[in-house]
Design a protein around this motif. Structure first.
Motif, PDB file in Angstrom:
ATOM      1  N   MET A   1       0.842  -1.201   0.000  1.00  0.00           N
ATOM      2  CA  MET A   1       0.000   0.000   0.000  1.00  0.00           C
ATOM      3  C   MET A   1       0.876   1.250   0.000  1.00  0.00           C
ATOM      4  SD  MET A   1      -2.958   1.031   2.757  1.00  0.00           S
ATOM      5  CE  MET A   1      -3.818   2.581   2.626  1.00  0.00           C
ATOM      6  N   SER A   2       0.489   2.295  -0.732  1.00  0.00           N
ATOM      7  CA  SER A   2       1.236   3.536  -0.779  1.00  0.00           C
ATOM      8  C   SER A   2       1.216   4.216   0.585  1.00  0.00           C
ATOM      9  CB  SER A   2       0.612   4.479  -1.825  1.00  0.00           C
ATOM     10  OG  SER A   2       0.614   3.890  -3.095  1.00  0.00           O
ATOM     11  N   GLU A   3       2.265   5.016   0.830  1.00  0.00           N
ATOM     12  CA  GLU A   3       2.308   5.774   2.068  1.00  0.00           C
ATOM     13  C   GLU A   3       1.142   6.755   2.104  1.00  0.00           C
ATOM     14  OE1 GLU A   3       5.472   8.582   4.539  1.00  0.00           O
ATOM     15  OE2 GLU A   3       5.981   7.745   2.568  1.00  0.00           O
ATOM     16  N   LEU A   4       0.516   6.891   3.263  1.00  0.00           N
ATOM     17  CA  LEU A   4      -0.676   7.723   3.368  1.00  0.00           C
ATOM     18  C   LEU A   4      -0.313   9.178   3.634  1.00  0.00           C
ATOM     19  CD1 LEU A   4      -3.088   5.487   5.489  1.00  0.00           C
ATOM     20  CD2 LEU A   4      -3.073   5.831   3.009  1.00  0.00           C
ATOM     21  N   ALA A   5      -0.973  10.081   2.937  1.00  0.00           N
ATOM     22  CA  ALA A   5      -0.872  11.510   3.232  1.00  0.00           C
ATOM     23  C   ALA A   5      -1.884  11.888   4.303  1.00  0.00           C
ATOM     24  CB  ALA A   5      -1.117  12.329   1.972  1.00  0.00           C
ATOM     25  N   ILE A   6      -3.039  11.207   4.308  1.00  0.00           N
ATOM     26  CA  ILE A   6      -4.114  11.524   5.251  1.00  0.00           C
ATOM     27  C   ILE A   6      -4.693  10.235   5.813  1.00  0.00           C
ATOM     28  CG2 ILE A   6      -6.422  12.559   5.527  1.00  0.00           C
ATOM     29  CD1 ILE A   6      -5.679  14.450   3.227  1.00  0.00           C
ATOM     30  N   ARG A   7      -4.864  10.214   7.116  1.00  0.00           N
ATOM     31  CA  ARG A   7      -5.566   9.109   7.762  1.00  0.00           C
ATOM     32  C   ARG A   7      -6.520   9.696   8.790  1.00  0.00           C
ATOM     33  NH1 ARG A   7      -5.425   6.238  12.357  1.00  0.00           N
ATOM     34  NH2 ARG A   7      -3.686   7.499  13.145  1.00  0.00           N
ATOM     35  N   ALA A   8      -7.813   9.468   8.592  1.00  0.00           N
ATOM     36  CA  ALA A   8      -8.835   9.945   9.528  1.00  0.00           C
ATOM     37  C   ALA A   8      -9.687   8.755   9.948  1.00  0.00           C
ATOM     38  CB  ALA A   8      -9.700  11.019   8.873  1.00  0.00           C
ATOM     39  N   LEU A   9      -9.974   8.687  11.234  1.00  0.00           N
ATOM     40  CA  LEU A   9     -10.723   7.549  11.772  1.00  0.00           C
ATOM     41  C   LEU A   9     -11.833   8.051  12.692  1.00  0.00           C
ATOM     42  CD1 LEU A   9     -10.995   4.456  12.099  1.00  0.00           C
ATOM     43  CD2 LEU A   9      -9.405   4.625  14.025  1.00  0.00           C
ATOM     44  N   GLY A  10     -13.090   7.764  12.314  1.00  0.00           N
ATOM     45  CA  GLY A  10     -14.246   8.091  13.150  1.00  0.00           C
ATOM     46  C   GLY A  10     -14.396   9.566  13.452  1.00  0.00           C
ATOM     47  N   VAL A  11     -14.080  10.419  12.469  1.00  0.00           N
ATOM     48  CA  VAL A  11     -14.085  11.864  12.711  1.00  0.00           C
ATOM     49  C   VAL A  11     -15.503  12.436  12.608  1.00  0.00           C
ATOM     50  CG1 VAL A  11     -13.251  14.089  11.867  1.00  0.00           C
ATOM     51  CG2 VAL A  11     -11.721  12.111  11.917  1.00  0.00           C
ATOM     52  N   SER A  12     -15.896  13.169  13.636  1.00  0.00           N
ATOM     53  CA  SER A  12     -17.203  13.829  13.668  1.00  0.00           C
ATOM     54  C   SER A  12     -17.024  15.275  14.115  1.00  0.00           C
ATOM     55  CB  SER A  12     -18.163  13.122  14.632  1.00  0.00           C
ATOM     56  OG  SER A  12     -18.403  11.791  14.232  1.00  0.00           O
ATOM     57  N   ARG A  13     -17.993  16.107  13.744  1.00  0.00           N
ATOM     58  CA  ARG A  13     -17.969  17.503  14.172  1.00  0.00           C
ATOM     59  C   ARG A  13     -19.394  17.979  14.438  1.00  0.00           C
ATOM     60  NH1 ARG A  13     -15.098  21.995  16.277  1.00  0.00           N
ATOM     61  NH2 ARG A  13     -16.693  23.613  16.188  1.00  0.00           N
ATOM     62  N   ARG A  14     -19.609  18.477  15.647  1.00  0.00           N
ATOM     63  CA  ARG A  14     -20.896  19.019  16.047  1.00  0.00           C
ATOM     64  C   ARG A  14     -20.815  20.536  16.167  1.00  0.00           C
ATOM     65  NH1 ARG A  14     -24.991  15.954  17.826  1.00  0.00           N
ATOM     66  NH2 ARG A  14     -24.610  13.712  18.109  1.00  0.00           N
ATOM     67  N   PHE A  15     -21.908  21.182  15.802  1.00  0.00           N
ATOM     68  CA  PHE A  15     -22.112  22.591  16.086  1.00  0.00           C
ATOM     69  C   PHE A  15     -23.396  22.667  16.916  1.00  0.00           C
ATOM     70  CE2 PHE A  15     -19.696  22.536  12.133  1.00  0.00           C
ATOM     71  CZ  PHE A  15     -18.688  23.460  12.396  1.00  0.00           C
ATOM     72  N   GLY A  16     -23.245  22.673  18.238  1.00  0.00           N
ATOM     73  CA  GLY A  16     -24.425  22.586  19.089  1.00  0.00           C
ATOM     74  C   GLY A  16     -25.084  21.232  18.926  1.00  0.00           C
ATOM     75  N   ASP A  17     -26.371  21.246  18.561  1.00  0.00           N
ATOM     76  CA  ASP A  17     -27.101  19.993  18.352  1.00  0.00           C
ATOM     77  C   ASP A  17     -26.970  19.469  16.924  1.00  0.00           C
ATOM     78  OD1 ASP A  17     -28.008  19.994  20.975  1.00  0.00           O
ATOM     79  OD2 ASP A  17     -29.800  21.168  20.487  1.00  0.00           O
ATOM     80  N   PHE A  18     -26.320  20.260  16.055  1.00  0.00           N
ATOM     81  CA  PHE A  18     -26.222  19.881  14.644  1.00  0.00           C
ATOM     82  C   PHE A  18     -24.957  19.066  14.398  1.00  0.00           C
ATOM     83  CE2 PHE A  18     -24.711  21.080  10.294  1.00  0.00           C
ATOM     84  CZ  PHE A  18     -25.646  20.315   9.601  1.00  0.00           C
ATOM     85  N   LEU A  19     -25.107  17.877  13.837  1.00  0.00           N
ATOM     86  CA  LEU A  19     -23.979  17.004  13.515  1.00  0.00           C
ATOM     87  C   LEU A  19     -23.594  17.231  12.058  1.00  0.00           C
ATOM     88  CD1 LEU A  19     -22.104  14.804  14.611  1.00  0.00           C
ATOM     89  CD2 LEU A  19     -23.790  13.104  13.882  1.00  0.00           C
ATOM     90  N   ALA A  20     -22.542  18.011  11.831  1.00  0.00           N
ATOM     91  CA  ALA A  20     -22.150  18.395  10.471  1.00  0.00           C
ATOM     92  C   ALA A  20     -21.402  17.288   9.754  1.00  0.00           C
ATOM     93  CB  ALA A  20     -21.290  19.658  10.514  1.00  0.00           C
ATOM     94  N   VAL A  21     -20.556  16.556  10.470  1.00  0.00           N
ATOM     95  CA  VAL A  21     -19.824  15.418   9.917  1.00  0.00           C
ATOM     96  C   VAL A  21     -19.959  14.275  10.914  1.00  0.00           C
ATOM     97  CG1 VAL A  21     -17.572  14.526   9.187  1.00  0.00           C
ATOM     98  CG2 VAL A  21     -18.208  16.883   8.659  1.00  0.00           C
ATOM     99  N   ASP A  22     -20.292  13.096  10.396  1.00  0.00           N
ATOM    100  CA  ASP A  22     -20.646  11.975  11.272  1.00  0.00           C
ATOM    101  C   ASP A  22     -19.811  10.735  10.949  1.00  0.00           C
ATOM    102  OD1 ASP A  22     -21.869  10.149  12.920  1.00  0.00           O
ATOM    103  OD2 ASP A  22     -23.777  10.112  11.857  1.00  0.00           O
TER     104      ASP A  22
END
Length: 309
Positions: A1-22
């Protein structure tokens, strides 16, 4: 496998009660162009901002260019370029002055900076416009200038947030040729878009809807793995026919393209053409053909929504 530039695992972002990324999971090998396709408000821009450390994730882990984000975000910023949807350089400065200013921000100067400016003006076909104010440039010229400014320090990672929304198809095509040149040179590129043809140009693609990744992979692989098959119908009175077809349970969607209907039918049906002819008497005398899926079909199939663009 090629070397990774980006690795994200289970990333979420809330703005108050709003879940923008889940629960975003993402692995991007170095040198690839990775796209985020989805309608406005689906979480594409929020994802880019978390990957750069501009926003702190509410949950999950992010590693970019070997750096832990957001803890090492300040170090990362010296190694990335960012181009926004809206032209963000200075209208009153010339092309040369804008690029010179960006170069000095990145600690460049003297003969090294001058040589880099000449190189970028030639590469992005801006040499005749070097002394022209940016505010007087066309949309395509501004786009090339913005890209030149974003890569002046030779970033290892380039992030583009809907960069071609204000230019014509020819300029979009030329712009993508420049991106492939950068990718060939080892630059990793993340680009958000709501244009299907642009998404199909990416090496890898994530289709987003309402903050979630609905499908991810190479564009051709996504088309091959669709949960539906596509039947094109040539018939009279397509508007009435569409209303009847979408009432059938195995039909996921029907969209008119000129004088044809493009119908998505569940893949479980072994003979979708024969089934449609039997299930819908209004198709008597119509021409039905099984056709190759498009990326737009993938979008509709995995999100259940008509694309906005």
């Amino acid at each position: 496998m090629s070397e990774l530039a980006i690795r994200a695992l289970g990333v979420s972002r809330r703005f108050g009660d709003f879940l923008a990324v889940d629960g975003l999971d993402l692995c991007v090998p170095k040198g690839q162009i990775h796209g985020f396709l989805g309608p406005n408000g689906c979480g594409k821009s929020t994802t880019l901002r978390m990957l750069t450390g501009l926003l702190t994730p509410s949950a999950g882990e992010v590693e970019v260019l070997g750096l832990h984000i957001p803890r090492e975000a300040e170090t990362l910023r010296r190694r990335i370029g960012y181009m926004t949807q809206k032209f963000s350089l200075y209208d009153e400065l010339t092309a040369w002055e804008n690029l010179e200013f960006m170069g000095r921000i990145h600690g460049m100067g003297g003969a090294t900076l001058a040589a880099r400016l000449h190189e970028l003006l030639a590469t992005y076909e801006l040499a005749p416009l070097a002394r022209q104010r940016a505010g007087a440039m066309s949309g395509g010229q501004k786009q090339r200038l913005a890209l030149a400014a974003a890569v002046i320090h030779r970033p290892a990672l380039l992030l583009l947030d809907e960069p071609t929304s204000a230019v014509d198809p020819q300029n979009r095509r030329d712009f993508w040729e420049k991106l492939f040149d950068l990718s060939e040179g080892g630059t990793t590129i993340l680009v958000t878009t709501h244009y299907m043809d642009e998404a199909e140009r990416c090496h890898q693609l994530a289709i987003m809807e309402a903050g979630r990744v609905r499908a991810q992979g190479a564009p051709q692989a996504l088309m091959d793995a669709m949960s539906t098959r596509v039947v094109e119908v040539l018939a009279a009175d397509l508007r009435l026919l569409k209303q009847q077809l979408v009432q059938l349970a195995p039909v996921r969607s029907a969209a008119q393209l000129g004088q044809r209907l493009r119908v998505l039918v569940d893949k479980e049906l072994a003979e979708p053409v024969a089934w449609l002819q039997q299930a819908c008497p209004a198709l008597a005398g119509a021409s039905l053909v099984l056709v190759r899926p498009s990326l737009e079909d993938v979008f509709v199939s995995c999100t259940g929504q008509e694309p906005r663009a």
